[in-house]
Scaffold this motif. Structure first.
Motif, PDB file in Angstrom:
ATOM      1  N   MET A   1      37.733 -12.223  46.450  1.00 55.06           N
ATOM      2  CA  MET A   1      37.193 -12.001  45.122  1.00 55.06           C
ATOM      3  C   MET A   1      38.113 -12.445  44.004  1.00 55.06           C
ATOM      4  N   GLY A   2      39.369 -12.238  44.064  1.00 57.20           N
ATOM      5  CA  GLY A   2      40.257 -12.625  42.983  1.00 57.20           C
ATOM      6  C   GLY A   2      41.224 -11.516  42.655  1.00 57.20           C
ATOM      7  N   GLU A   3      41.952 -11.738  41.591  1.00 62.89           N
ATOM      8  CA  GLU A   3      42.995 -10.785  41.241  1.00 62.89           C
ATOM      9  C   GLU A   3      42.495  -9.614  40.415  1.00 62.89           C
ATOM     10  N   SER A   4      41.638  -9.880  39.422  1.00 66.84           N
ATOM     11  CA  SER A   4      41.176  -8.809  38.539  1.00 66.84           C
ATOM     12  C   SER A   4      39.768  -9.100  38.048  1.00 66.84           C
ATOM     13  N   ILE A   5      38.970  -8.058  37.955  1.00 68.85           N
ATOM     14  CA  ILE A   5      37.635  -8.160  37.391  1.00 68.85           C
ATOM     15  C   ILE A   5      37.697  -7.523  36.005  1.00 68.85           C
TER      16      ILE A   5
ATOM     17  N   ARG B   1      31.681  -0.486  31.605  1.00 69.53           N
ATOM     18  CA  ARG B   1      31.374  -0.326  33.026  1.00 69.53           C
ATOM     19  C   ARG B   1      30.564  -1.482  33.626  1.00 69.53           C
ATOM     20  N   LYS B   2      30.499  -2.613  32.952  1.00 68.74           N
ATOM     21  CA  LYS B   2      29.766  -3.770  33.453  1.00 68.74           C
ATOM     22  C   LYS B   2      30.696  -4.972  33.540  1.00 68.74           C
ATOM     23  N   VAL B   3      30.529  -5.795  34.561  1.00 66.48           N
ATOM     24  CA  VAL B   3      31.369  -6.979  34.759  1.00 66.48           C
ATOM     25  C   VAL B   3      30.980  -8.052  33.746  1.00 66.48           C
ATOM     26  N   VAL B   4      31.979  -8.579  33.023  1.00 72.28           N
ATOM     27  CA  VAL B   4      31.747  -9.684  32.075  1.00 72.28           C
ATOM     28  C   VAL B   4      32.581 -10.908  32.427  1.00 72.28           C
ATOM     29  N   GLY B   5      33.535 -10.754  33.337  1.00 75.72           N
ATOM     30  CA  GLY B   5      34.382 -11.879  33.715  1.00 75.72           C
ATOM     31  C   GLY B   5      35.462 -11.424  34.670  1.00 75.72           C
ATOM     32  N   GLY B   6      36.501 -12.247  34.760  1.00 71.16           N
ATOM     33  CA  GLY B   6      37.591 -11.891  35.644  1.00 71.16           C
ATOM     34  C   GLY B   6      38.702 -12.917  35.653  1.00 71.16           C
ATOM     35  N   ILE B   7      39.766 -12.571  36.337  1.00 67.92           N
ATOM     36  CA  ILE B   7      40.884 -13.478  36.577  1.00 67.92           C
ATOM     37  C   ILE B   7      40.771 -13.884  38.037  1.00 67.92           C
ATOM     38  N   TYR B   8      40.501 -15.165  38.269  1.00 62.66           N
ATOM     39  CA  TYR B   8      40.301 -15.686  39.608  1.00 62.66           C
ATOM     40  C   TYR B   8      41.317 -16.799  39.845  1.00 62.66           C
ATOM     41  N   ASP B   9      42.223 -16.600  40.790  1.00 63.97           N
ATOM     42  CA  ASP B   9      43.241 -17.611  41.099  1.00 63.97           C
ATOM     43  C   ASP B   9      43.926 -18.123  39.834  1.00 63.97           C
ATOM     44  N   ASP B  10      44.397 -17.217  39.024  1.00 65.32           N
ATOM     45  CA  ASP B  10      45.108 -17.536  37.774  1.00 65.32           C
ATOM     46  C   ASP B  10      44.232 -18.243  36.742  1.00 65.32           C
ATOM     47  N   ARG B  11      42.915 -18.046  36.808  1.00 65.02           N
ATOM     48  CA  ARG B  11      41.997 -18.609  35.812  1.00 65.02           C
ATOM     49  C   ARG B  11      41.217 -17.473  35.169  1.00 65.02           C
TER      50      ARG B  11
ATOM     51  N   TYR C   1      34.727 -18.419  42.989  1.00 68.09           N
ATOM     52  CA  TYR C   1      34.947 -18.438  44.435  1.00 68.09           C
ATOM     53  C   TYR C   1      33.719 -19.073  45.078  1.00 68.09           C
ATOM     54  N   GLU C   2      33.855 -19.489  46.316  1.00 71.03           N
ATOM     55  CA  GLU C   2      32.768 -20.174  47.012  1.00 71.03           C
ATOM     56  C   GLU C   2      31.527 -19.286  47.093  1.00 71.03           C
ATOM     57  N   GLY C   3      30.381 -19.840  46.717  1.00 65.13           N
ATOM     58  CA  GLY C   3      29.119 -19.112  46.778  1.00 65.13           C
ATOM     59  C   GLY C   3      28.773 -18.365  45.498  1.00 65.13           C
ATOM     60  N   ALA C   4      29.645 -18.398  44.515  1.00 64.66           N
ATOM     61  CA  ALA C   4      29.407 -17.692  43.251  1.00 64.66           C
ATOM     62  C   ALA C   4      28.707 -18.612  42.246  1.00 64.66           C
ATOM     63  N   LYS C   5      28.208 -18.009  41.173  1.00 62.46           N
ATOM     64  CA  LYS C   5      27.646 -18.781  40.074  1.00 62.46           C
ATOM     65  C   LYS C   5      28.783 -19.322  39.214  1.00 62.46           C
ATOM     66  N   GLN C   6      28.516 -20.436  38.533  1.00 63.69           N
ATOM     67  CA  GLN C   6      29.525 -20.988  37.632  1.00 63.69           C
ATOM     68  C   GLN C   6      29.823 -20.010  36.502  1.00 63.69           C
ATOM     69  N   MET C   7      31.057 -20.084  36.017  1.00 65.39           N
ATOM     70  CA  MET C   7      31.498 -19.279  34.892  1.00 65.39           C
ATOM     71  C   MET C   7      32.240 -20.187  33.925  1.00 65.39           C
ATOM     72  N   ILE C   8      32.440 -19.714  32.712  1.00 59.97           N
ATOM     73  CA  ILE C   8      33.149 -20.484  31.691  1.00 59.97           C
ATOM     74  C   ILE C   8      34.646 -20.228  31.827  1.00 59.97           C
ATOM     75  N   LEU C   9      35.417 -21.304  31.880  1.00 60.68           N
ATOM     76  CA  LEU C   9      36.868 -21.212  31.951  1.00 60.68           C
ATOM     77  C   LEU C   9      37.441 -21.060  30.547  1.00 60.68           C
ATOM     78  N   ILE C  10      38.233 -20.027  30.341  1.00 61.19           N
ATOM     79  CA  ILE C  10      38.942 -19.829  29.082  1.00 61.19           C
ATOM     80  C   ILE C  10      40.364 -20.323  29.325  1.00 61.19           C
ATOM     81  N   SER C  11      40.644 -21.538  28.889  1.00 63.13           N
ATOM     82  CA  SER C  11      41.972 -22.108  29.154  1.00 63.13           C
ATOM     83  C   SER C  11      42.950 -21.840  28.022  1.00 63.13           C
ATOM     84  N   ASP C  12      42.424 -21.556  26.828  1.00 63.48           N
ATOM     85  CA  ASP C  12      43.279 -21.280  25.667  1.00 63.48           C
ATOM     86  C   ASP C  12      42.764 -20.016  24.998  1.00 63.48           C
TER      87      ASP C  12
END
Length: 82
Positions: free
Chosen positions: A2-6, A11-21, A43-54
């Motif tokens: 799943m990743g490092e942090s959700i 109480r609802k998921v809006v994003g996460g930290i996945y492999d340092d992203r 992660y494999e099998g998940a829906k696309q998400m927006i990368l916040i790089s900055d």
């Protein structure tokens, strides 16, 4: 895996930290806030998400609140005893 942090908001998921992203869900308000941001799979099998790089390029709180409102159709934040 799943990743490092959700990231939760009210109480609802809006994003996460996945492999340092930092990735957030794609909603009707998150795309206009970040129109040029790349989309990635957390992660494999998940829906696309927006990368916040900055993180300095966006007000994270406003983004998270707008994603939550889109996903759950609410605008008011209830107190912990509600």
């Amino acid at each position: 895996m799943m990743g490092e942090s959700i990231i939760y908001y009210n109480r609802k998921v809006v994003g996460g930290i996945y492999d340092d992203r930092f990735l957030v869900k794609i909603t009707r308000s998150s795309e206009p806030i970040l129109p040029d941001a790349p989309k990635e799979l957390p992660y494999e099998g998940a829906k696309q998400m927006i990368l916040i790089s900055d993180v300095s390029s966006v007000t994270v709180k406003d983004l998270v609140v707008s994603i939550w409102a889109d996903l759950y159709g609410k605008t008011a934040v209830k107190g912990p005893d509600s």
